[in-house]
Design an enzyme around this catalytic site. Structure first.
Site, mmCIF file in Angstrom:
data_model
loop_
_atom_site.group_PDB
_atom_site.id
_atom_site.type_symbol
_atom_site.label_atom_id
_atom_site.label_comp_id
_atom_site.label_asym_id
_atom_site.label_seq_id
_atom_site.Cartn_x
_atom_site.Cartn_y
_atom_site.Cartn_z
ATOM 1 N N ASN A 17 0.831 -1.215 0.000
ATOM 2 C CA ASN A 17 0.000 0.000 0.000
ATOM 3 C C ASN A 17 0.860 1.257 0.000
ATOM 4 O O ASN A 17 0.544 2.220 -0.703
ATOM 5 C CB ASN A 17 -0.951 -0.001 1.198
ATOM 6 C CG ASN A 17 -2.164 -0.866 0.960
ATOM 7 O OD1 ASN A 17 -3.102 -0.472 0.293
ATOM 8 N ND2 ASN A 17 -2.138 -2.090 1.486
ATOM 9 N N HIS A 107 -8.249 -0.961 6.666
ATOM 10 C CA HIS A 107 -8.414 -2.255 7.332
ATOM 11 C C HIS A 107 -8.943 -3.249 6.299
ATOM 12 O O HIS A 107 -9.867 -2.932 5.542
ATOM 13 C CB HIS A 107 -9.385 -2.133 8.510
ATOM 14 C CG HIS A 107 -9.458 -3.393 9.301
ATOM 15 N ND1 HIS A 107 -8.480 -3.762 10.189
ATOM 16 C CD2 HIS A 107 -10.377 -4.387 9.301
ATOM 17 C CE1 HIS A 107 -8.783 -4.938 10.709
ATOM 18 N NE2 HIS A 107 -9.933 -5.331 10.196
HETATM 19 C C1 GAR Z 1 -3.091 -4.521 4.234
HETATM 20 O O1 GAR Z 1 -3.920 -5.522 3.737
HETATM 21 C C2 GAR Z 1 -3.833 -3.656 5.223
HETATM 22 O O2 GAR Z 1 -5.192 -3.519 4.914
HETATM 23 C C3 GAR Z 1 -3.656 -4.418 6.502
HETATM 24 O O3 GAR Z 1 -2.340 -4.901 6.468
HETATM 25 C C4 GAR Z 1 -1.985 -5.132 5.102
HETATM 26 C C5 GAR Z 1 -0.641 -4.489 4.855
HETATM 27 O O4 GAR Z 1 -0.138 -4.839 3.598
HETATM 28 N N1 GAR Z 1 -3.903 -3.592 7.655
HETATM 29 C C6 GAR Z 1 -4.389 -4.064 8.794
HETATM 30 O O5 GAR Z 1 -4.637 -5.241 8.983
HETATM 31 C C7 GAR Z 1 -4.606 -3.019 9.884
HETATM 32 N N2 GAR Z 1 -5.399 -3.541 10.947
HETATM 33 P P1 GAR Z 1 1.021 -3.981 2.949
HETATM 34 O O6 GAR Z 1 2.109 -3.813 4.009
HETATM 35 O O7 GAR Z 1 1.513 -4.821 1.813
HETATM 36 O O8 GAR Z 1 0.462 -2.660 2.514
#
Ligand code: GAR
Length: 192
Positions: A17, A107
């Site tokens: 992200n 989330h």
């Molecule tokens: C993402 O899917 C985000 O939505 C989630 O962690 C992942 C991070 O992926 N966030 C949560 O679970 C927050 N409670 P990334 O590091 O590849 O962006």
């Protein structure tokens, strides 16, 4: 010309992200990613920041919760908005006070379902699949004093089929995140 709105992205893991947000705003004159902050020393997000040419900084628990180092850094970098992109700690009170309604989280579920302490990343997808849900999705929201609470800015849904595994669901969720998170950040800043 107005000075650009400056974002800090906070993450703890892979950083997909963070990368998508950075690429979305690259070349824009009105919004820029000022820095990427991470709280796990070996997190791949640090490598992504390097590849993107964005300044990144590791901060540990004491920097967040005791000595104010993160806040000092954010002030030094003239950060206007804080974006949580896979950041797995509760946001400290002094940061909430310094950035009222200016911290945005994503989330990977349809809150209020599958939120709260311990519900992050793959744990969320495992719980959704185990419960036999027919749909899941993403929630983008303003951060307040609790895990995964605060005003919802946007939700998007996807189906969960009987043959979905936590991994295939994660892939669907990542597509939704890519499609919507940068744009919702952009629109929220514009309308603030
Ligand atoms: C993402 O899917 C985000 O939505 C989630 O962690 C992942 C991070 O992926 N966030 C949560 O679970 C927050 N409670 P990334 O590091 O590849 O962006």
């Amino acid at each position: 010309m107005n000075t650009p709105v400056r974002l800090a992205i906070l993450g703890s893991g892979n950083g997909t992200n963070a990368q998508q947000i950075s690429e979305y705003f690259a070349g824009r004159t009105d919004v820029e990613v000022a820095c990427i902050i991470y709280n796990k020393k070996d997190a791949y997000i640090a490598q992504r920041a390097k590849n993107l040419g964005i300044e990144s900084h590791y901060f540990g628990r004491s920097d967040f919760f005791q000595n104010g180092n993160v806040l000092k850094y954010l002030a030094e970098k003239k950060v206007d908005w804080v974006i949580l992109a896979g950041f797995l700690w509760l946001v400290p009170e002094d940061m909430l006070a310094a950035y009222p309604n200016r911290i945005i989280n994503i989330h990977p579920a349809l809150l209020p379902k599958y939120g709260g302490k311990g519900m992050y990343g793959h744990h969320v997808h495992e719980a959704v699949v185990a419960a036999g849900e027919h749909e899941s999705g993403i929630t983008i929201h303003i951060v307040d004093h609790h895990y995964d609470c605060g005003t919802t800015l946007f939700q998007a849904r996807c189906t969960v089929t009987p043959d979905d595994t936590p991994d295939t669901l994660a892939a669907k969720i990542h597509l939704l995140e890519k499609e919507h998170f940068p744009r919702v950040i952009d629109e929220t800043i514009k309308h603030s």
